[in-house]
Design an enzyme around this catalytic site. Structure first.
Site, PDB file in Angstrom:
ATOM      1  CG  ASP A  39     -80.783  -3.234 -37.788  1.00 52.01           C
ATOM      2  OD1 ASP A  39     -81.279  -4.187 -37.179  1.00 52.01           O
ATOM      3  OD2 ASP A  39     -80.571  -2.128 -37.253  1.00 52.01           O
ATOM      4  CD  GLU A 111     -80.247  -7.290 -39.233  1.00 49.67           C
ATOM      5  OE1 GLU A 111     -80.941  -7.060 -38.221  1.00 49.67           O
ATOM      6  OE2 GLU A 111     -79.002  -7.117 -39.258  1.00 49.67           O
TER       7      GLU A 111
END
Length: 220
Positions: A39, A111
């Protein structure tokens, strides 16, 4: 892996392992730590590209565009394009409830894969990998218009034709821990539909669908 990137097989397997699978296998490791790492890498790469590519935009506009590119919905689109859902390791409950096509699980896996690429290669390679992943999102002509705030866009469409703000019909189904919502919105003879894990996500998807249909009808 796409784009010719070589990833450590164990890290890739971990990136595709949901906590529901880990729970059913004696508390095995799962992908949430890799997701946390990915992320951050995703956000940095997208932020730098936006900053460089759009020198005329304000901080607020850059933030809106970044949000459109790294949203759960956007990352789920990326995951579906790569067929990631078929490779997820899921627990029985998630398998039964359609986990392989859930936006949240798909976005988390993207992610986590970014995190795995970073650990397997180098920061520079991970950055290039991210930009290749999101290239289709940047290329979408509606990404920074309809996608940013489709409900507002639909309201503007209504005002343009002299209609009131269109109401949304949204219903939920499933148990509380795995609630799914379906929303419908109608304007000028066009009905948009959308689904999601919250009312907000479902209504945004319905508005986006309605706006896309209206624009297609006008040949835009």
């Amino acid at each position: 892996m796409p784009f010719g990137v070589q990833v450590d097989p164990e890290l890739l397997r971990l990136a595709l392992t949901h906590r529901s699978w880990a729970y059913e296998h004696g508390g095995a490791p799962h992908n949430e730590r890799l997701e946390f790492l990915g992320d951050s890498i995703l956000g940095q790469a997208v932020t730098v590209k936006l900053y460089r590519d759009y020198p005329e935009l304000s901080e607020g506009e850059l933030a809106k565009r970044r949000a459109a590119l790294v949203s759960t919905v956007a990352l789920a689109e990326v995951a579906r394009g790569l067929g990631i859902g078929a490779s997820l390791r899921l627990g029985r409950g998630e398998e039964r409830t359609g986990g392989r096509d859930k936006d949240s699980l798909l976005a988390d896996a993207v992610e986590a894969i970014i995190g795995a690429v970073f650990l397997s290669t180098s920061p520079e390679t991970a950055d290039r990998f991210v930009l290749q992943l999101v290239a289709p999102l940047f290329a979408d002509p509606e990404r920074f218009t309809v996608t940013l705030d489709p409900k507002t866009t639909l309201q503007k469409e209504a005002a343009r034709i002299g209609q009131p703000h269109p109401p949304y019909e949204t219903v939920g189904s499933g148990p509380d821990h795995d609630r799914r919502y379906t929303s419908r919105v109608t304007l000028d003879g066009v009905t948009g539909t959308g689904t999601g894990t919250s009312k907000k996500v479902a209504e945004l998807a319905a508005a986006r669908d309605a706006v896309s249909q209206l624009r297609a009808r006008r040949g835009e």
